[in-house]
Design an enzyme around this catalytic site. Structure first.
Site, PDB file in Angstrom:
ATOM      1  CG  HIS A 154      34.444  30.506  16.821  1.00  0.00           C
ATOM      2  ND1 HIS A 154      35.398  30.301  15.858  1.00  0.00           N
ATOM      3  CD2 HIS A 154      33.748  29.360  16.895  1.00  0.00           C
ATOM      4  CE1 HIS A 154      35.261  29.088  15.348  1.00  0.00           C
ATOM      5  NE2 HIS A 154      34.267  28.496  15.966  1.00  0.00           N
ATOM      6  CG  PHE A 155      37.382  28.918  20.044  1.00  0.00           C
ATOM      7  CD1 PHE A 155      36.196  28.316  20.451  1.00  0.00           C
ATOM      8  CD2 PHE A 155      37.953  28.530  18.844  1.00  0.00           C
ATOM      9  CE1 PHE A 155      35.613  27.324  19.683  1.00  0.00           C
ATOM     10  CE2 PHE A 155      37.367  27.535  18.071  1.00  0.00           C
ATOM     11  CZ  PHE A 155      36.196  26.935  18.484  1.00  0.00           C
TER      12      PHE A 155
END
Length: 149
Positions: free
Chosen positions: A55-56
């Site tokens: 993420h991410f």
């Protein structure tokens, strides 16, 4: 028996109240508390947290749902100080959320300051207004509901 409220509540004391543990304990310290009224907690965001792998990739962003969960956990400490008879006997559960808004991204290196104010409580339901800041910028806010069970 009167409950003594420390000026600064460390992680050991927080773990006495909350059942959460790594990697899901999302408040590191309580810096101020006025039982039954308001609480301010801190969460240090570091790149070492496991969810940043996904993420991410290449652009680590602290998940909004974890900001909300951190607010809920901070509010849980407020609830236990408001109802010390529940400590060790009842668990507090996140019962609902309304009016959640995210204002800015949170990234590794940020420190979240989560402020919750008790709006009302009747029977076993508590409603709190929560705001989370990085420095002096509002990053998220919500109305949170909690219940002892």
């Amino acid at each position: 028996m009167e409950t003594v409220v420390p000026q600064n509540i460390d992680i050991v004391e927080i773990m006495r109240f909350l059942p959460h543990r790594y990697p899901f304990l999302l408040v590191d310290r309580i810096v101020s508390i006025d039982p039954g009224r308001e609480v301010v907690g801190l969460k240090n965001v570091t790149i070492n947290e496991p969810f940043f792998q996904g993420h991410f990739p290449g652009r680590p962003v602290y998940p909004g749902v974890l900001i909300l969960e951190g607010m809920a956990q901070t509010g849980g400490v407020l609830a236990y100080y408001a109802y010390p008879e529940a400590i060790g006997k009842k668990l507090i559960y996140f019962a609902g959320i309304d009016k959640a808004r995210f204002r800015r991204l949170v990234t590794p290196g940020d420190q979240l300051r989560m402020k919750l104010e008790m709006v009302k409580h009747k029977r076993s339901i508590m409603i709190m207004h929560g705001q989370t800041f990085v420095d002096d910028q509002l990053v998220a806010e919500a109305e949170l509901k909690a219940s002892f069970s």
